[in-house]
Design an enzyme around this catalytic site. Sequence first.
Site, PDB file in Angstrom:
ATOM      1  N   GLU A  43       0.870  -1.186   0.000  1.00  0.00           N
ATOM      2  CA  GLU A  43       0.000   0.000   0.000  1.00  0.00           C
ATOM      3  C   GLU A  43       0.901   1.228   0.000  1.00  0.00           C
ATOM      4  O   GLU A  43       1.761   1.374   0.881  1.00  0.00           O
ATOM      5  CB  GLU A  43      -0.927   0.052   1.217  1.00  0.00           C
ATOM      6  CG  GLU A  43      -1.861   1.264   1.129  1.00  0.00           C
ATOM      7  CD  GLU A  43      -2.759   1.507   2.352  1.00  0.00           C
ATOM      8  OE1 GLU A  43      -3.641   2.379   2.249  1.00  0.00           O
ATOM      9  OE2 GLU A  43      -2.562   0.848   3.388  1.00  0.00           O
ATOM     10  N   ASP A 122      -3.143  11.624  -2.091  1.00  0.00           N
ATOM     11  CA  ASP A 122      -3.221  13.088  -2.093  1.00  0.00           C
ATOM     12  C   ASP A 122      -3.585  13.581  -3.499  1.00  0.00           C
ATOM     13  O   ASP A 122      -3.008  13.115  -4.486  1.00  0.00           O
ATOM     14  CB  ASP A 122      -1.871  13.687  -1.677  1.00  0.00           C
ATOM     15  CG  ASP A 122      -1.532  13.365  -0.219  1.00  0.00           C
ATOM     16  OD1 ASP A 122      -2.461  12.993   0.527  1.00  0.00           O
ATOM     17  OD2 ASP A 122      -0.362  13.481   0.162  1.00  0.00           O
ATOM     18  N   LYS A 126      -3.221  21.184  -8.355  1.00  0.00           N
ATOM     19  CA  LYS A 126      -2.667  22.058  -9.400  1.00  0.00           C
ATOM     20  C   LYS A 126      -2.142  21.221 -10.569  1.00  0.00           C
ATOM     21  O   LYS A 126      -1.449  20.220 -10.356  1.00  0.00           O
ATOM     22  CB  LYS A 126      -1.528  22.900  -8.823  1.00  0.00           C
ATOM     23  CG  LYS A 126      -2.010  23.912  -7.814  1.00  0.00           C
ATOM     24  CD  LYS A 126      -0.905  24.829  -7.354  1.00  0.00           C
ATOM     25  CE  LYS A 126      -1.492  25.841  -6.371  1.00  0.00           C
ATOM     26  NZ  LYS A 126      -0.577  26.212  -5.316  1.00  0.00           N
ATOM     27  N   ASP A 158     -12.433   9.407  -2.641  1.00  0.00           N
ATOM     28  CA  ASP A 158     -13.732  10.093  -2.708  1.00  0.00           C
ATOM     29  C   ASP A 158     -13.606  11.330  -3.595  1.00  0.00           C
ATOM     30  O   ASP A 158     -14.600  12.049  -3.765  1.00  0.00           O
ATOM     31  CB  ASP A 158     -14.205  10.529  -1.311  1.00  0.00           C
ATOM     32  CG  ASP A 158     -13.354  11.659  -0.769  1.00  0.00           C
ATOM     33  OD1 ASP A 158     -12.115  11.589  -0.922  1.00  0.00           O
ATOM     34  OD2 ASP A 158     -13.910  12.632  -0.232  1.00  0.00           O
ATOM     35  N   THR A 197     -10.535   2.254   4.959  1.00  0.00           N
ATOM     36  CA  THR A 197      -9.344   2.964   5.425  1.00  0.00           C
ATOM     37  C   THR A 197      -9.821   4.068   6.381  1.00  0.00           C
ATOM     38  O   THR A 197     -11.017   4.357   6.471  1.00  0.00           O
ATOM     39  CB  THR A 197      -8.583   3.589   4.240  1.00  0.00           C
ATOM     40  OG1 THR A 197      -9.260   4.760   3.824  1.00  0.00           O
ATOM     41  CG2 THR A 197      -8.440   2.611   3.082  1.00  0.00           C
ATOM     42  N   GLU A 198      -8.856   4.721   7.044  1.00  0.00           N
ATOM     43  CA  GLU A 198      -9.232   5.827   7.942  1.00  0.00           C
ATOM     44  C   GLU A 198      -9.981   6.912   7.168  1.00  0.00           C
ATOM     45  O   GLU A 198     -11.021   7.410   7.598  1.00  0.00           O
ATOM     46  CB  GLU A 198      -8.003   6.466   8.596  1.00  0.00           C
ATOM     47  CG  GLU A 198      -7.407   5.696   9.745  1.00  0.00           C
ATOM     48  CD  GLU A 198      -6.163   4.909   9.326  1.00  0.00           C
ATOM     49  OE1 GLU A 198      -5.984   4.660   8.104  1.00  0.00           O
ATOM     50  OE2 GLU A 198      -5.389   4.524  10.211  1.00  0.00           O
ATOM     51  N   TYR A 199      -9.443   7.281   6.020  1.00  0.00           N
ATOM     52  CA  TYR A 199     -10.058   8.350   5.227  1.00  0.00           C
ATOM     53  C   TYR A 199     -11.395   7.920   4.648  1.00  0.00           C
ATOM     54  O   TYR A 199     -12.319   8.721   4.543  1.00  0.00           O
ATOM     55  CB  TYR A 199      -9.099   8.800   4.104  1.00  0.00           C
ATOM     56  CG  TYR A 199      -8.158   9.884   4.555  1.00  0.00           C
ATOM     57  CD1 TYR A 199      -7.177   9.624   5.511  1.00  0.00           C
ATOM     58  CD2 TYR A 199      -8.250  11.175   4.068  1.00  0.00           C
ATOM     59  CE1 TYR A 199      -6.322  10.606   5.959  1.00  0.00           C
ATOM     60  CE2 TYR A 199      -7.390  12.176   4.506  1.00  0.00           C
ATOM     61  CZ  TYR A 199      -6.436  11.888   5.448  1.00  0.00           C
ATOM     62  OH  TYR A 199      -5.589  12.873   5.889  1.00  0.00           O
ATOM     63  N   GLU A 200     -11.492   6.674   4.276  1.00  0.00           N
ATOM     64  CA  GLU A 200     -12.759   6.161   3.727  1.00  0.00           C
ATOM     65  C   GLU A 200     -13.867   6.272   4.771  1.00  0.00           C
ATOM     66  O   GLU A 200     -14.988   6.705   4.463  1.00  0.00           O
ATOM     67  CB  GLU A 200     -12.554   4.700   3.301  1.00  0.00           C
ATOM     68  CG  GLU A 200     -13.747   4.067   2.620  1.00  0.00           C
ATOM     69  CD  GLU A 200     -13.390   2.694   2.059  1.00  0.00           C
ATOM     70  OE1 GLU A 200     -12.205   2.307   2.075  1.00  0.00           O
ATOM     71  OE2 GLU A 200     -14.324   2.020   1.583  1.00  0.00           O
TER      72      GLU A 200
HETATM   73  N1  SAM Z   1      -4.284   5.514   2.853  1.00  0.00           N
HETATM   74  C1  SAM Z   1      -4.698   6.170   4.074  1.00  0.00           C
HETATM   75  C2  SAM Z   1      -6.194   6.197   4.155  1.00  0.00           C
HETATM   76  O1  SAM Z   1      -6.862   5.932   3.153  1.00  0.00           O
HETATM   77  O2  SAM Z   1      -6.704   6.465   5.251  1.00  0.00           O
HETATM   78  C3  SAM Z   1      -4.123   7.590   4.178  1.00  0.00           C
HETATM   79  C4  SAM Z   1      -4.616   8.564   3.160  1.00  0.00           C
HETATM   80  S1  SAM Z   1      -3.821  10.161   3.289  1.00  0.00           S
HETATM   81  C5  SAM Z   1      -4.887  11.234   2.459  1.00  0.00           C
HETATM   82  C6  SAM Z   1      -2.507   9.993   2.115  1.00  0.00           C
HETATM   83  C7  SAM Z   1      -1.246   9.436   2.747  1.00  0.00           C
HETATM   84  O3  SAM Z   1      -0.321   9.132   1.724  1.00  0.00           O
HETATM   85  C8  SAM Z   1      -0.568  10.434   3.678  1.00  0.00           C
HETATM   86  O4  SAM Z   1      -0.244   9.785   4.894  1.00  0.00           O
HETATM   87  C9  SAM Z   1       0.661  10.851   2.909  1.00  0.00           C
HETATM   88  O5  SAM Z   1       1.737  11.199   3.755  1.00  0.00           O
HETATM   89  C10 SAM Z   1       0.961   9.611   2.094  1.00  0.00           C
HETATM   90  N2  SAM Z   1       1.653   9.908   0.823  1.00  0.00           N
HETATM   91  C11 SAM Z   1       1.248  10.797  -0.105  1.00  0.00           C
HETATM   92  N3  SAM Z   1       2.106  10.826  -1.128  1.00  0.00           N
HETATM   93  C12 SAM Z   1       3.080   9.924  -0.843  1.00  0.00           C
HETATM   94  C13 SAM Z   1       4.254   9.530  -1.511  1.00  0.00           C
HETATM   95  N4  SAM Z   1       4.593  10.077  -2.683  1.00  0.00           N
HETATM   96  N5  SAM Z   1       5.042   8.596  -0.939  1.00  0.00           N
HETATM   97  C14 SAM Z   1       4.693   8.054   0.255  1.00  0.00           C
HETATM   98  N6  SAM Z   1       3.589   8.397   0.948  1.00  0.00           N
HETATM   99  C15 SAM Z   1       2.791   9.328   0.410  1.00  0.00           C
END
Ligand code: SAM
Length: 219
Positions: A43, A122, A126, A158, A197-200
Amino acid sequence: MRLRNIPGSREVIADSNICIHEEEKAKGRWKEIFGNDHPIEIEIGMGKGQFILAKAQQNPDINYVGIEKFSSVLLRGIQKVEELREEGNAPENLRFIRMEAEHITEVFDKDEVSKIYLNFSDPWPKDRHAKRRLPSKEFLGRYDQILIPEGTLEFKTDNQDLFTFALEETDLAGWNKLAVTRDLHHDAVLNEGNIMTEYEAKFSAMGNPICKLILNRNK
Ligand code: SAM
């Protein structure tokens, strides 16, 4: 993700034996690290690790690697595993790496990964940051280098714009869409066995529909 710099998180990661250190040295050696030749699923952007920890607990014959770039976030995943370890319930088939996903091909070799999960990546809204989006064609090119021929990628979000972008990039990269939904939680087939997931959990509680895409390549 709201980030607080948690003092000491880097030290906890350095001391944790669930974390892989000097991850470039793991390339080509993952079977040795896990001590078996079970399939490896990763993941990317695991956050606090709720999803990948549940996956590892449910599937002892699959090995899991969670990747997260921020120490303060990864720390939470390590703490959950440590709590389970104290109860004698920590899964043996789970490792974490603190790294930036851009370097993924330096850590996994050709055909070392069976499945990639991207959960609530993320959005980088932009245009000039499009290459940083984890489902971009640039990242799909990296995933192509580490996945087995029949390997798959599963993406949940989402964010409707990011999902549309992922569908377009799938076409540009020449990958196949095996399944697509913009309302996972009301799709009886795709939602079966879904791990939140947490965000889901957070975004679906706010009423946002969850999108899911499953891909593979023409190999
Ligand atoms: N997957 C989890 C969830 O669904 O609850 C977390 C989602 S959170 C919005 C996105 C996570 O991905 C963050 O913890 C961020 O630090 C990590 N992340 C984003 N871009 C990344 C990258 N290029 N390499 C490693 N981690 C990354």
